[in-house]
Scaffold this active site. Structure first.
Site, PDB file in Angstrom:
ATOM      1  N   ASP A  81       0.847  -1.196   0.000  1.00 33.16           N
ATOM      2  CA  ASP A  81       0.000   0.000   0.000  1.00 33.16           C
ATOM      3  C   ASP A  81       0.882   1.246   0.000  1.00 33.16           C
ATOM      4  OD1 ASP A  81      -2.187  -1.666   0.125  1.00 33.16           O
ATOM      5  OD2 ASP A  81      -2.533  -1.393   2.268  1.00 33.16           O
ATOM      6  N   HIS A 134       1.236  -7.944  -0.329  1.00 29.22           N
ATOM      7  CA  HIS A 134       0.024  -8.762  -0.191  1.00 29.22           C
ATOM      8  C   HIS A 134      -0.773  -8.747  -1.498  1.00 29.22           C
ATOM      9  CE1 HIS A 134      -1.056  -4.622   0.845  1.00 29.22           C
ATOM     10  NE2 HIS A 134      -2.307  -4.901   0.565  1.00 29.22           N
TER      11      HIS A 134
END
Length: 334
Positions: free
Chosen positions: A222, A276
């Site tokens: 992120d 992820h």
């Protein structure tokens, strides 16, 4: 207007072949690349533990060694989270033409709005997901045009969730600040203070007849400082650990915390952004509600001055967040 919505594609497949643009290369297919039979038990931190030192050290350790953790007893009432989930689900179940009213404008530099494509896609492959983005904080950055009018309680549910979310954000920043050897308020201040943007995203992953061949969201870290995510009960989050992909164990009523790129930068590498991805289900709809805590576009982020010296030089460049985001979304080296 983008014509291709994954929800529309999914409603028409009915176990038929899915379009090639969604089928990943074998090196990425979750059916092949996931370690099956093992759920990754990332650290679970009990925010209600009266031993504050223990909570603090657990946050610091998880941020340094995992880049992710789950928090339970976080003081956000379950009915507040249920309401957030319920209004988001209702939006995605509304007629397509209604959702398109909130579509991200063509050529917009902001991510806000309803859409499908988010970043430059590798080899033209698409993720099996539609999304809605809108800012929920600070008030000066909010554009209510992107907040659904239906269901009517949508705004109220989001504002109620935000009210409690502030407490979680503050506790995380204070703990992580102390963990860096700073005063408890220094990290938040360096990250952008009360002006930090809280960007809500709803990810909607419809059922897919061939879930082993597709990804909801491809592997990434992120861009945010931290991400606070509410999942539904459908398995889908995976983390990369020791060279392999694992399902992250779903914990009821937990918030999933991701360390993002800006936090890795500001901590000069002490805290690690988690790599992820997400998978999808054959029979069930997975939905998640991440809130990205990130700097204002013009805000400059670099390693905290107190964390760099001759023995520990800066490992990252200092740059405006908007420039960082542009490079990241367009796959340009930072």
């Amino acid at each position: 207007m983008e014509l291709l919505r994954v929800q529309t594609v999914a409603s028409k497949t009915n176990n038929a072949a899915i379009p090639a643009m969604f089928v990943r290369a074998e090196t990425e297919q979750p059916g092949i690349t996931t370690v099956h039979g093992i759920k990754l038990e990332v650290p679970i931190i009990d925010f209600s533990n009266p031993n504050k030192e223990k909570v603090l050290s657990e946050i610091v350790e998880a941020s340094s060694k995992w880049g992710m953790f789950q928090i339970v007893n976080h003081e956000i009432p379950s009915h507040v989270i249920s309401k957030l989930q319920s209004v988001g689900k209702e939006f995605f179940e509304s007629p397509q033409e209604e959702k398109e009213l909130y579509a991200k404008p063509l050529g917009s530099e902001s991510v806000e709005g309803y859409g499908t494509k988010l970043q430059k896609e590798e080899n033209g492959k698409k993720g099996w997901v539609d999304h809605l983005f809108h800012i929920i904080w600070p008030p000066s950055s909010i554009n209510y045009h992107f907040w659904p009018k239906n269901p009517p309680s949508y705004r109220e549910a989001n504002e109620e969730y935000l009210k409690y979310l502030h407490g979680v954000v503050d506790k995380l920043f204070k703990s992580m600040s102390i963990g860096l050897g700073l005063e408890e308020d220094e990290l938040k201040k360096a990250a952008g203070g009360d002006d930090m943007i809280h960007l809500l995203k709803i990810n909607y992953y419809p059922p897919c007849p061939f879930p082993d061949l597709v990804l909801g969201v491809p592997p990434h870290t992120d861009m945010s400082h931290i991400t606070i995510l509410v999942p539904n009960e459908v398995q889908g989050l995976q983390a990369f650990r020791d060279g392999h992909w694992y399902d992250v164990k779903y914990v009821p009523n937990a918030l999933v915390i991701h360390i993002g790129d800006q936090m890795e930068i500001i901590s000069n590498g002490k805290y690690k952004a988690v790599f992820h991805r997400t998978t999808v289900s054959k029979d069930e709809t997975r939905i998640s509600w991440p809130v990205f805590i990130e700097p204002q576009p013009e805000y400059e982020v670099g390693p905290h001055p107190k964390l760099v010296n001759e023995n520990n030089p800066p490992k990252y460049k200092t740059k405006k967040y908007k420039d960082y985001a542009y490079c990241k979304l367009n796959k340009i080296p930072q």
